[in-house]
Design an enzyme around this catalytic site. Structure first.
Site: not given
Length: 367
Positions: A106, A176, A200
């Site tokens: 990511w 993030d 999530k």
């Protein structure tokens, strides 16, 4: 464990498991939302009914994060990936670089998007270690002349997590938090910008939450097309366009549920207990192994493999797991192996059941 006999144990990395109580509440809202005679998907996003949702959503977020008045909260369409481009568009200065702590898939995506806009400088990376650990922190000299430093607090694919989150003097920090936001107690006021997709720990895919300090927001680029200006989304109350009303209401239900669990301290302790239970088994197993450096292991995404001499049993393990009601244990396509995601809604009983299944599988392999 589920009270519904047709429910499986879902260990997917996202979209992920939701509490059954929340699913039931969401189901009721689809037919008659708060006595309005209309379903949640039918109500006007600027109505007083939905105003109340947005007001409570911001209130609960601010309360659980213990944010001071210098921070703003808003929600964006497009999920966290939208912010990979929106952040450098808003904050990357022409004569400076964005600094990155590179820890996997990511951050690689974020770096690639930043390079389309300006300079992305690698301050630290664990790529040489196959991202099985977190990178060594850079020195003050390394961070000179960067306009902000960005990293990912939890790496869903590699199974690493910053347990002590890096801070840098005199340089804004962007984090993030897509896969571990609201999974533990933190000082959320220490960051200049945090963001995360909701799929999530907070509900539905397609939405990102953004928490930003006012001083950092003031430095944003006001010459962008309006939809890419983060300040415009804040000013519009997260409704610059017609928002994902169901996803935002689901996030509110998740925040209520989280408070019912005892808040961040309680959920953090439970998440640690779940992860440690599974890691303890993996570390003594003669068939499975956890490849991530112990100090950097994630409490959210437990990555594990079969030991080299048992690699040919991978498909068998996944097949038998699915037959046993344990789903979404395959590792990400970029690394293979296995992954069990233990987000907030995952119960300790489910983790124990998975561990017992793995013990039985190990016994069969060794027989």
């Amino acid at each position: 464990m589920s009270k519904h006999k047709n429910r499986v144990l879902n260990f997917g990395a996202g979209p992920s498991l939701l509490p059954e109580k929340v699913i039931e509440q969401l189901q009721q809202s689809l037919w008659n939302f708060q006595g309005s005679g209309m379903g949640l998907l039918e109500i006007y996003h600027r109505s007083s009914l939905f105003d109340e949702v947005m007001e409570e959503l911001e209130y609960r977020f601010r309360k659980i994060l213990k944010l001071d008045e210098s921070s703003h909260i808003f929600f964006l369409p497009g999920g966290a990936s939208f912010l990979f481009a929106a952040i450098p568009l808003n904050f990357l200065k022409k004569d400076q670089a964005a600094g990155f702590l590179h820890s996997g898939y990511w951050t690689d995506k974020a770096i690639a998007e930043t390079k389309r806009i300006g300079e992305a400088r690698l301050l630290a990376s664990s790529e040489a270690d196959q991202f099985l650990c977190l990178p060594t922190l850079p020195t003050a000299t390394d961070t000179k002349d960067v306009c902000y430093i960005q990293y990912c607090s939890n790496n869903t694919i590699e199974g690493t997590q910053w347990h002590s989150l890096p801070r840098f003097e005199n340089t804004p920090v962007v984090v993030d938090m897509s896969s571990d936001i609201l999974s533990r107690e933190l000082d959320f006021n220490q960051f200049d910008l945090i963001f995360g997709g909701l799929q999530k720990n907070l509900g539905a895919a397609g939405i990102a939450v953004c928490v930003i300090r006012d001083s950092f927001l003031q430095s944003s680029n006001k010459g962008l097309p309006i939809f890419f200006q983060l300040s415009a989304h804040l000013t519009a109350g997260s409704r610059l366009n017609t928002p994902h009303t169901l996803g935002l209401y689901l996030c509110l239900l998740m925040l209520r549920w989280l408070e019912d669990q005892g808040g961040l301290i309680a959920i953090g302790e439970e998440n640690r207990r779940k992860a440690e239970f599974l890691y303890e088994y993996l570390d003594q197993s003669s068939v499975f192994e956890a490849p991530v450096r112990e100090a950097d292991r994630s409490h959210m995404n437990i990555v594990f493999d079969l030991k080299p001499e048992h690699k040919e049993q991978e498909e068998r393990f996944l097949s038998e797991a699915e037959d046993g009601g344990f789903l979404s244990l395959a590792g990400h396509r970029s690394r293979g192996g296995f992954r069990a995601s233990l987000y907030n809604a995952q119960s300790f009983d489910s983790v124990r059941a998975l561990t017992l299944f793995m013990e039985k599988f190990e016994s069969k392999i060794k027989a």
